[in-house]
Write an enzyme that holds these catalytic residues in place. Sequence first.
Site, short mmCIF file in Angstrom:
data_model
loop_
_atom_site.label_atom_id
_atom_site.label_comp_id
_atom_site.label_asym_id
_atom_site.label_seq_id
_atom_site.Cartn_x
_atom_site.Cartn_y
_atom_site.Cartn_z
N LYS A 1 0.86 -1.18 0.00
CA LYS A 1 0.00 0.00 0.00
C LYS A 1 0.89 1.22 0.00
O LYS A 1 1.78 1.36 0.84
CB LYS A 1 -0.89 -0.02 1.24
N ASP B 1 -14.25 1.97 10.01
CA ASP B 1 -14.50 2.01 8.57
C ASP B 1 -14.73 0.60 8.02
O ASP B 1 -14.15 0.21 7.02
CB ASP B 1 -13.37 2.72 7.84
#
Length: 836
Positions: free
Chosen positions: A548, A645
Site C-alpha cells: 500500500k 470504517d
Amino acid sequence: MGVKHVCIALIISFLFSSKYCSAIENITASQELSQGQTLISPGEIFELGFFSPNNSGNHKYVGLWYKGISPQTVVWVANRESPLAVTDARASLRIGNDGNMELVDGNQSFVWSTNVRVPSNSSVATLSDNGNFVLQDGMSGEKLWQSFEHPGDTFLPGSLLGVNVKTGQKYVMSSWKSDSDPTLGKFTVGISTTLRPAQLFIWNGSTPHWRSGPWARLKFIGMPEVNSSYQKSSFALVEDVEKGTFFLSYESYNSSILSRTFISSEGVAKKMLMENANTWYVDWMSPKSPCDVYGACGPSGICNASESPICKCLKGFVPKSNEEWSKGNWLQGCTRQIELLCEKNTSNPTSQGEKKDGFQKFSNMKLPDFHEYVYAPNNIDSCQTWCLDNCSCRACAYVYGIGCLIWSEGLVDIQEFAVGGEDIFLRLAHEELDEGQKNTKIIIILTTVSSVFVLTALLWTFLHRWRAKQKTEKKQTRGTFHIIQESDSLRSTLNYTQQQEPSELPIFDFNSILVATDNFSVQNKLGQGGFGSVYKGKLKDGTEIAVKRLSSSSGQGMEEFKNEMILISKLQHRNLVKLLGRCIEEEEKLLIYEFMPNKSLDNFIFDERRKAQLDWATRFNIINGVARGLVYLHRDSSLRIIHRDLKVSNILLDENMNPKISDFGLARIFQGTIDVENTRRIVGTLGYMSPEYALRGIFSEKSDVFSFGVLLLEIVSGRKNTSFNYDEQHQSLISYAWQLWSECRPLDMMDKAFEYSYPLSQAMRCIHVGLLCVQDHVIDRPTMPDAVFMLTKETDLPRPKQPLFTFQTLSAREIQQHSESKCSTNEATISILQGR
Ligand SMILES: *[C@@H]1O[C@H](CO)[C@@H](O)[C@H](O)[C@H]1NC(C)=O
Ligand SMILES: *[C@@H]1O[C@H](CO)[C@@H](O)[C@H](O)[C@H]1NC(C)=O
Ligand SMILES: *[C@@H]1O[C@H](CO)[C@@H](O)[C@H](O)[C@H]1NC(C)=O
Ligand SMILES: *[C@@H]1O[C@H](CO)[C@@H](O)[C@H](O)[C@H]1NC(C)=O
Ligand SMILES: *[C@@H]1O[C@H](CO)[C@@H](O)[C@H](O)[C@H]1NC(C)=O
Ligand SMILES: *[C@@H]1O[C@H](CO)[C@@H](O)[C@H](O)[C@H]1NC(C)=O
Ligand SMILES: *[C@@H]1O[C@H](CO)[C@@H](O)[C@H](O)[C@H]1NC(C)=O
Ligand SMILES: *[C@@H]1O[C@H](CO)[C@@H](O)[C@H](O)[C@H]1NC(C)=O
Ligand SMILES: *[C@@H]1O[C@H](CO)[C@@H](O)[C@H](O)[C@H]1NC(C)=O
Ligand SMILES: *[C@@H]1O[C@H](CO)[C@@H](O)[C@H](O)[C@H]1NC(C)=O
C-alpha cells in the site's frame, strides 16, 4: 308460582351480579371505576379493581392482579400506604378535575393520586396486557404516568427497575409488610451504581441483604445459575450512557408462559413462572441458603453452604474473636495472620531480604463486594502485576466480560459455589502460600528473564531510535516531511499510539519493493485502499505481497498511514490482515501486507457472475470470521480498538475464502469501560455510518456493530445498502430488510444466487442479528461478543425495532448545514470537518 319465583330470583341475581362484576375498558372523566367494577386488559390477562388481601382484615385497596388465576395474585397496589375501610362502598377511582387519576373514599376525600402534571382534563387510564396501568393524555396519547415506573413488590417483563444517575431518580421495588398487608415492608430491591459495573441489591432497611455481584455483559457474576443458557426468561442490565440510566430488563421469551418476580415480605426474591397448569412454581430464588445473605461470614470469611459450619476464614486469616466465632457469630470476620511484606517498615532490618508477597487462587467464588475496575489489558497476569505494584490491592480477579477487578482490605460477602463462579487471587505473605518455595523460584526466574529481556529491548529501542533520528534529521533538512495538524480530540486518542513506534516491524528496502512491483506498474495495481493505491508484488524469494503506497499529495493520508502502521503491527488475529513490514524512504511511505489472492469481498458478492462462487456455508463463515475479528479488536486484543470504517471492500479473502479485516487508517484505541469518543471530524463511509456518528460525531464500539449489521445484510442479500434509489419503495437495504421482516418473509431478501439452498433457521438468524445490529439506538444493539453468541447458538433473540435512520435521510444539505464537506470520488468515503 315456584317457577316465577325462581325466575325473579335469577333476574335479580343476574342484575346484581352484572352490577357488581361489570367490566370496563378504560377510566375517563365520564367513566369512573367504582366498587364491584373492574378494569380488564384487552386480552383479558390482567384485571384492576378493589380488593381486600386474602378477603380478610378490614382494609381495602385498589390493585392489579392476573385475571382468572386463583388464588388472586396481586402484582401492584395503588394506595399501599392509605387503605380504605372495607365497609366503604362508595369509594371510586376516577379522573379528577386536574386530569390526574385519583382515588377518593366514600366522603369524596382524597386517598391517592397519580400526582403528575397533566395538560388537559381529558386523560384516559387504560390497562395493557403486559400489566401496565397507564394514564394517557386523551388528546396527544402521551403517557403521563404508568405503573411500570412505580413498581410495587413485583417486577413484570417490561417494568422498570434501576436508576437514572443523571436525575438521581430510583426505580425500586419494595416488599409488603406481610403476605396480607401491602403496606411498605422492610425490603427493597434496586440497582446500585456506586461501584461499576453496577450490582443488583436487596436491602433490609438500609443495610444490604443480598447482592448479585457485578454485571458482566451477559449475567450477574454472583448469580451463576442465571446464565445465558437460562432460556425461559432472563434478566439483563442495560445501560444508556446518554440518558444516564441503568435498567434491569426482564424478558419472557415465550408468551404462553407467565412470569413475574417479586420480593417477599421475608426478603426473598422469587421468580415465578406459570405454564399450562394453573399454578405458579418457583423458577429462581435468592437468598436461598444462609450463605446467600450478604456478608454472612464477615470480612475475610468465606461461606460454603455445603459444609458445616458454613463459615471459614480465608487462607492466611484467623477469626478476629475465637470465642464469638466458635459460637457461630461470624459477623466480626477474620484478620490476617502474617503481615504482608509491602506493609512492613522496610527500613526495619528484620524485614530485609524477605520474600515477596504472592497470590493464592480460589475457584468457584462469588467475588467480594467493593470491587474496583482497573484497566489492565488482556489477562489475569497484567491484572496481578497491577495488584502487586499497589500495596492497597489485596485481591484481584479477571472476569470475562468485565476485565480486571481489584479489592482493598475487608473482603466482604465471599461465597464458594458448587458450580460456576469466578477465580479470585488473594494476596498473601510469602510464608502463607501453598507452594511458596516453587513460586518464588518461578518469580525469581521470571524476574531475571524479564529484566534481561527488558534491558535488551531498551538497548535495541535506543539504538533504533538513534538511527531513526539520524534519518529524520536528514529528511527535515530537505524539508519534505509533512507535519500534521490534528484536532484536540483526535490528538488525545492518538497520543497513546504515537508514543509507541512499532520498532519490531521489519523494514523493507525500497528498491526491492520497486523490483517486486515492477515499478508500481498499472498491471500490478490491485485497487485503492483508504489512503493510497495497493499493488501486488512478488519478492525475490517468491513470496507474494500487497503493497500500500501513500499517495504523496495528501497530508491527511500520512496520519492514517501512521495510525494503521502502529495499530496493525500490534494486532494478530486470524481474521485481521497481517502486516509484514514497512518502508519509509524519503517521500515514499509503504506498508507491506500478506497477499490476499481473492481480493476483497465486494468483488464477489456485488458481481453478478462471481456471486455464485460464495455459497451459503462460505458466506456464513465469512460473517462469523468478521465477527470474531471484531471481538478481538473490541475486547480481546491488548489494545481495544474501534475500526470505524468497516465495509465490504475492507474485508479481504484469502485462498480459502477466509475473511480478513483490513484498512486500519481510521481505527481508534479506546480505553476502560467508557467507550464513547466524540470527534469533530466525521470520517467513514456512507451507508455504514451509525446514526449517532453521522449526526453527532459520537463513536463507540457500537458504531462498528452498526457497520457490521449493514455488512451482514449485504452479504446475505448480495445487495449494497446504498444501491436503492429514491424512486424505489425503500431508501436502503436496512428499510427493505425491515419491511420484509415485519411482513414475516425475511428470507425474500436472500441472494437469489443461493438458489434457495441454505438452512432456513441459520439464514433467519443472520437477518435477525443483522437487524439488531442496525438499531437506531446504541443501547438496542448487541455488543460484538453478544452478536457472535447470537449467530452461533440457538438462543432466543430480542425483537428488533424498526430502524428509522437511513443515511439518505441525512441529506447532503443537512450535512452542509454545520459542516464543510469534501466527498472523495467513487467509494464515497466522506470526510466531514465540523466547524464550531
Ligand atoms: C373507552 O372505552 C370505551 C368503551 O368502554 C370506548 O368506546 C372508548 O373509545 C374508550 N376510550 C378511549 C379513549 O380509549
Ligand atoms: C374540562 O375541560 C373543559 C374544556 O376545557 C371544561 O369545559 C370543563 O369544565 C373541564 N372539566 C372539569 C371537570 O374541569
Ligand atoms: C365520612 O365522614 C364521617 C363523618 O366525618 C365519618 O364518620 C365516616 O367514617 C367517613 N367515612 C369514610 C368512608 O371515610
Ligand atoms: C390466605 O387464606 C388462605 C385460605 O383462605 C390461607 O391458607 C392463607 O394462610 C392465608 N394467607 C394469609 C397470608 O393470611
Ligand atoms: C433485617 O434487619 C433487622 C435489623 O436491622 C434484623 O433484625 C433482621 O433479622 C433482618 N432480617 C433478615 C431477614 O435478615
Ligand atoms: C448455566 O447454569 C447451569 C445451572 O443452572 C449450569 O448447569 C450450566 O453449566 C451453566 N452454563 C454456563 C454456560 O455457565
Ligand atoms: C412455550 O411454552 C409452552 C408451554 O410450556 C410450550 O408448549 C411451547 O412449546 C413453548 N413455545 C416455544 C416457542 O418455546
Ligand atoms: C465447599 O463445599 C464443597 C462441597 O462439599 C467442597 O467440595 C469444597 O471443597 C468446599 N470448599 C471449601 C473451601 O471448603
Ligand atoms: C521503621 O523502623 C525504624 C528502625 O526500626 C524506626 O526507627 C522507624 O521509626 C520505623 N518507622 C515507622 C514508620 O514505623
Ligand atoms: C492503589 O490502589 C488504591 C485502591 O485501589 C488506589 O486508591 C490508589 O490510587 C492506588 N495507587 C496507585 C499508586 O495506583
